[in-house]
Design a protein around this motif. Structure first.
Motif, PDB file in Angstrom:
ATOM      1  N   ASP A 260       0.821  -1.214   0.000  1.00 53.43           N
ATOM      2  CA  ASP A 260       0.000   0.000   0.000  1.00 53.43           C
ATOM      3  C   ASP A 260       0.854   1.263   0.000  1.00 53.43           C
ATOM      4  O   ASP A 260       0.497   2.266  -0.616  1.00 53.43           O
ATOM      5  CB  ASP A 260      -0.936   0.018   1.212  1.00 53.43           C
ATOM      6  CG  ASP A 260      -2.042  -1.022   1.119  1.00 53.43           C
ATOM      7  OD1 ASP A 260      -2.208  -1.604   0.035  1.00 53.43           O
ATOM      8  OD2 ASP A 260      -2.729  -1.248   2.136  1.00 53.43           O
TER       9      ASP A 260
ATOM     10  N   THR B 243       0.919   4.527  -2.872  1.00 58.96           N
ATOM     11  CA  THR B 243       0.766   5.972  -2.700  1.00 58.96           C
ATOM     12  C   THR B 243       1.748   6.742  -3.578  1.00 58.96           C
ATOM     13  O   THR B 243       1.426   7.826  -4.086  1.00 58.96           O
ATOM     14  CB  THR B 243       0.964   6.394  -1.224  1.00 58.96           C
ATOM     15  OG1 THR B 243       2.312   6.121  -0.822  1.00 58.96           O
ATOM     16  CG2 THR B 243      -0.006   5.672  -0.314  1.00 58.96           C
TER      17      THR B 243
ATOM     18  N   TYR C  97      -9.818   8.637 -13.435  1.00 54.68           N
ATOM     19  CA  TYR C  97      -9.271   9.889 -12.917  1.00 54.68           C
ATOM     20  C   TYR C  97      -9.079  10.896 -14.052  1.00 54.68           C
ATOM     21  O   TYR C  97      -9.434  12.080 -13.915  1.00 54.68           O
ATOM     22  CB  TYR C  97      -7.943   9.628 -12.220  1.00 54.68           C
ATOM     23  CG  TYR C  97      -7.294  10.873 -11.650  1.00 54.68           C
ATOM     24  CD1 TYR C  97      -7.743  11.428 -10.452  1.00 54.68           C
ATOM     25  CD2 TYR C  97      -6.230  11.496 -12.303  1.00 54.68           C
ATOM     26  CE1 TYR C  97      -7.149  12.571  -9.922  1.00 54.68           C
ATOM     27  CE2 TYR C  97      -5.626  12.629 -11.787  1.00 54.68           C
ATOM     28  CZ  TYR C  97      -6.097  13.164 -10.598  1.00 54.68           C
ATOM     29  OH  TYR C  97      -5.504  14.304 -10.081  1.00 54.68           O
TER      30      TYR C  97
ATOM     31  N   LYS D 134      -9.901   7.710  -5.038  1.00 52.60           N
ATOM     32  CA  LYS D 134     -10.911   6.642  -5.006  1.00 52.60           C
ATOM     33  C   LYS D 134     -11.391   6.337  -6.420  1.00 52.60           C
ATOM     34  O   LYS D 134     -12.578   6.417  -6.729  1.00 52.60           O
ATOM     35  CB  LYS D 134     -12.087   7.051  -4.112  1.00 52.60           C
ATOM     36  CG  LYS D 134     -11.698   7.264  -2.649  1.00 52.60           C
ATOM     37  CD  LYS D 134     -12.906   7.669  -1.816  1.00 52.60           C
ATOM     38  CE  LYS D 134     -12.519   7.868  -0.361  1.00 52.60           C
ATOM     39  NZ  LYS D 134     -13.679   8.270   0.485  1.00 52.60           N
TER      40      LYS D 134
ATOM     41  N   PRO E 169     -11.032   3.553  -9.851  1.00 54.42           N
ATOM     42  CA  PRO E 169     -10.595   2.203 -10.223  1.00 54.42           C
ATOM     43  C   PRO E 169      -9.258   2.160 -10.944  1.00 54.42           C
ATOM     44  O   PRO E 169      -8.572   1.148 -10.927  1.00 54.42           O
ATOM     45  CB  PRO E 169     -11.725   1.715 -11.151  1.00 54.42           C
ATOM     46  CG  PRO E 169     -12.901   2.565 -10.814  1.00 54.42           C
ATOM     47  CD  PRO E 169     -12.340   3.893 -10.431  1.00 54.42           C
TER      48      PRO E 169
ATOM     49  N   LYS F 202      -4.493  -1.674  -8.988  1.00 50.83           N
ATOM     50  CA  LYS F 202      -5.762  -0.990  -8.716  1.00 50.83           C
ATOM     51  C   LYS F 202      -6.205  -1.107  -7.251  1.00 50.83           C
ATOM     52  O   LYS F 202      -7.087  -0.370  -6.814  1.00 50.83           O
ATOM     53  CB  LYS F 202      -6.858  -1.530  -9.633  1.00 50.83           C
ATOM     54  CG  LYS F 202      -6.683  -1.115 -11.092  1.00 50.83           C
ATOM     55  CD  LYS F 202      -7.806  -1.651 -11.955  1.00 50.83           C
ATOM     56  CE  LYS F 202      -7.738  -1.092 -13.355  1.00 50.83           C
ATOM     57  NZ  LYS F 202      -6.500  -1.416 -14.063  1.00 50.83           N
ATOM     58  N   TYR F 203      -5.590  -2.011  -6.510  1.00 50.59           N
ATOM     59  CA  TYR F 203      -5.980  -2.218  -5.114  1.00 50.59           C
ATOM     60  C   TYR F 203      -5.167  -1.346  -4.164  1.00 50.59           C
ATOM     61  O   TYR F 203      -5.713  -0.727  -3.250  1.00 50.59           O
ATOM     62  CB  TYR F 203      -5.833  -3.692  -4.740  1.00 50.59           C
ATOM     63  CG  TYR F 203      -6.652  -4.600  -5.623  1.00 50.59           C
ATOM     64  CD1 TYR F 203      -8.027  -4.744  -5.436  1.00 50.59           C
ATOM     65  CD2 TYR F 203      -6.060  -5.303  -6.674  1.00 50.59           C
ATOM     66  CE1 TYR F 203      -8.790  -5.562  -6.268  1.00 50.59           C
ATOM     67  CE2 TYR F 203      -6.820  -6.128  -7.509  1.00 50.59           C
ATOM     68  CZ  TYR F 203      -8.178  -6.244  -7.290  1.00 50.59           C
ATOM     69  OH  TYR F 203      -8.929  -7.043  -8.119  1.00 50.59           O
TER      70      TYR F 203
ATOM     71  N   GLN G 246      -5.789   2.799  -3.688  1.00 51.95           N
ATOM     72  CA  GLN G 246      -6.985   3.378  -3.077  1.00 51.95           C
ATOM     73  C   GLN G 246      -6.653   4.086  -1.762  1.00 51.95           C
ATOM     74  O   GLN G 246      -5.904   3.571  -0.945  1.00 51.95           O
ATOM     75  CB  GLN G 246      -8.035   2.287  -2.836  1.00 51.95           C
ATOM     76  CG  GLN G 246      -8.447   1.526  -4.092  1.00 51.95           C
ATOM     77  CD  GLN G 246      -9.000   2.433  -5.169  1.00 51.95           C
ATOM     78  OE1 GLN G 246      -9.788   3.346  -4.903  1.00 51.95           O
ATOM     79  NE2 GLN G 246      -8.592   2.193  -6.415  1.00 51.95           N
ATOM     80  N   SER G 247      -7.221   5.292  -1.615  1.00 48.25           N
ATOM     81  CA  SER G 247      -7.019   6.060  -0.388  1.00 48.25           C
ATOM     82  C   SER G 247      -8.143   7.079  -0.270  1.00 48.25           C
ATOM     83  O   SER G 247      -9.011   7.173  -1.148  1.00 48.25           O
ATOM     84  CB  SER G 247      -5.666   6.783  -0.424  1.00 48.25           C
ATOM     85  OG  SER G 247      -5.687   7.814  -1.401  1.00 48.25           O
ATOM     86  N   GLU G 248      -8.112   7.860   0.786  1.00 51.45           N
ATOM     87  CA  GLU G 248      -9.110   8.921   0.963  1.00 51.45           C
ATOM     88  C   GLU G 248      -8.996   9.969  -0.139  1.00 51.45           C
ATOM     89  O   GLU G 248      -9.985  10.593  -0.516  1.00 51.45           O
ATOM     90  CB  GLU G 248      -8.947   9.582   2.341  1.00 51.45           C
ATOM     91  CG  GLU G 248      -9.407   8.715   3.497  1.00 51.45           C
ATOM     92  CD  GLU G 248     -10.884   8.356   3.407  1.00 51.45           C
ATOM     93  OE1 GLU G 248     -11.695   9.265   3.098  1.00 51.45           O
ATOM     94  OE2 GLU G 248     -11.230   7.180   3.619  1.00 51.45           O
TER      95      GLU G 248
END
Length: 352
Positions: free
Chosen positions: A94, A98, A142, A135, A137, A126-127, A130-132
């Motif tokens: 993860d 970022t 985007y 978001k 796919p 794609k997993y 993801q973050s705040e």
């Protein structure tokens, strides 16, 4: 618009634990690539130096801290961040995700600002992205938000072009998404793309049916009869050369696809399985329909071979080529649209 012969290619580095950094460096080991364009990698020069050493790459890196320091003829690396990143090839991380997004969003902003002319994106996971703050796919969603136009996934390899009516949605939801409005919008986007981005004045477009045997006249499903056929007829009557719906298996199995400038599949795997089978690892994912140009290789992070130095870079290299070709095509199309008489005069002058 910048002169077409000095194209600046922005590159987002993707998942650093995948094969993205490897294929990027391999692509620009060929010095002729630096004569074709000016690449700018959005990452960190120290990290890419580590990657370069790992793969014994001969690419020469030029680190910059500001985008006004871009140097033609160099493999520029813009330092999006300064801190070190713990790279473990083949690991889904993860934290690494970022940094993939930091690279991508910075490169997208440079594209919006006109600092880079085109964007080529290395694969992300794609997993772990993801973050705040992110978001989406993937890249396409985007870009659809950030750029003008309606994004459409178009897979390209030479004269084979496969577009999608629906992309990253579950198969059991595809039928619910198919509407006449969606078909009209996607086909009009593909038509415009073929004209302005590929220089095809009167494109022929084929549409695949959703169901086996294209529904067999309603026996195996009614989407073809009730939605797809009427939408195609409406477009055809208005002057768009669109045909179908065709049974997907027979269409590719009998080489019918060679007769058309683009094929429109109803869902992801219906289009991408035959495309990747036929493209032999040189396919490119082009985000059509947007105000700016973005391409990517047709593969993912490939964790299973990451760090082994055996990744095939041809798809990424083709993605760079295609972005440049489309830039040229749009440049020419805009010139013709602005002053068609002057273009005709130039053509007449060449005859004498």
């Amino acid at each position: 618009m910048k002169r077409a012969e000095n194209i600046i290619v922005g590159i987002s580095i993707g998942d650093l634990n995948g094969i993205g950094s490897e294929v990027v460096l391999k692509t620009f080991e060929d010095a002729r690539m630096l004569e074709l364009c000016t690449p700018v990698i959005f990452a960190n020069v120290k990290i890419l130096s580590f990657v370069k050493k790992t793969f014994e790459s001969t690419s020469m890196l030029h680190g910059i801290d500001h985008l006004d320091q871009i140097v033609p003829g160099k493999l520029n690396v813009y330092n999006v961040w300064k801190e070190s990143v713990d790279i473990n090839f083949g690991v889904n991380d993860d934290a690494v995700g970022t940094y993939a997004i930091k690279s991508f969003t910075a490169a997208t902003q440079a594209l919006k600002d006109g600092i880079v002319d085109v964007l080529v994106t290395a694969p992300i996971n794609k997993y772990n992205i993801q973050s705040e703050d992110f978001k989406f796919p993937g890249h396409t969603d985007y870009l659809d938000q950030e750029l003008e136009g309606d994004a459409l996934m178009l897979m390209v390899q030479d004269n084979l072009r496969v577009g999608l009516l629906t992309d990253h949605i579950p198969v059991n939801e595809v039928a619910n998404h198919l509407t006449a409005a969606l078909i009209n919008k996607k086909i009009e986007t593909i038509k415009k793309t073929l004209v302005q981005d590929f220089g095809i004045n009167k494109p022929k477009i084929a549409v695949l049916g959703l169901n086996p045997h294209s529904g067999d006249n309603g026996v195996i499903g009614k989407e073809e009869q009730e939605i797809i056929k009427p939408a195609i007829k409406n477009l055809f009557d208005k002057g768009t050369m669109v045909f179908g719906p065709f049974s997907a298996d027979g269409f590719f199995g009998s080489n019918q696809y060679e007769k058309y400038d683009a094929i429109v599949a109803t869902y992801h795997d219906q289009g991408l399985i035959p495309f990747k089978t036929l493209s032999f690892g040189k396919g490119v994912n082009y985000t059509a329909g947007l105000s700016k140009i973005r391409t990517s290789p047709d593969h993912g992070t490939a964790y299973d071979i990451a760090g082994k130095g055996i990744a095939d870079y041809n798809s990424f290299k083709e993605a760079v080529y295609l972005a440049i070709d489309i830039f040229h095509s749009r440049h020419q199309h805009q010139e013709i649209s602005i002053n068609p008489m002057r273009i005709r005069e130039k053509q007449e002058e060449k005859k004498y």
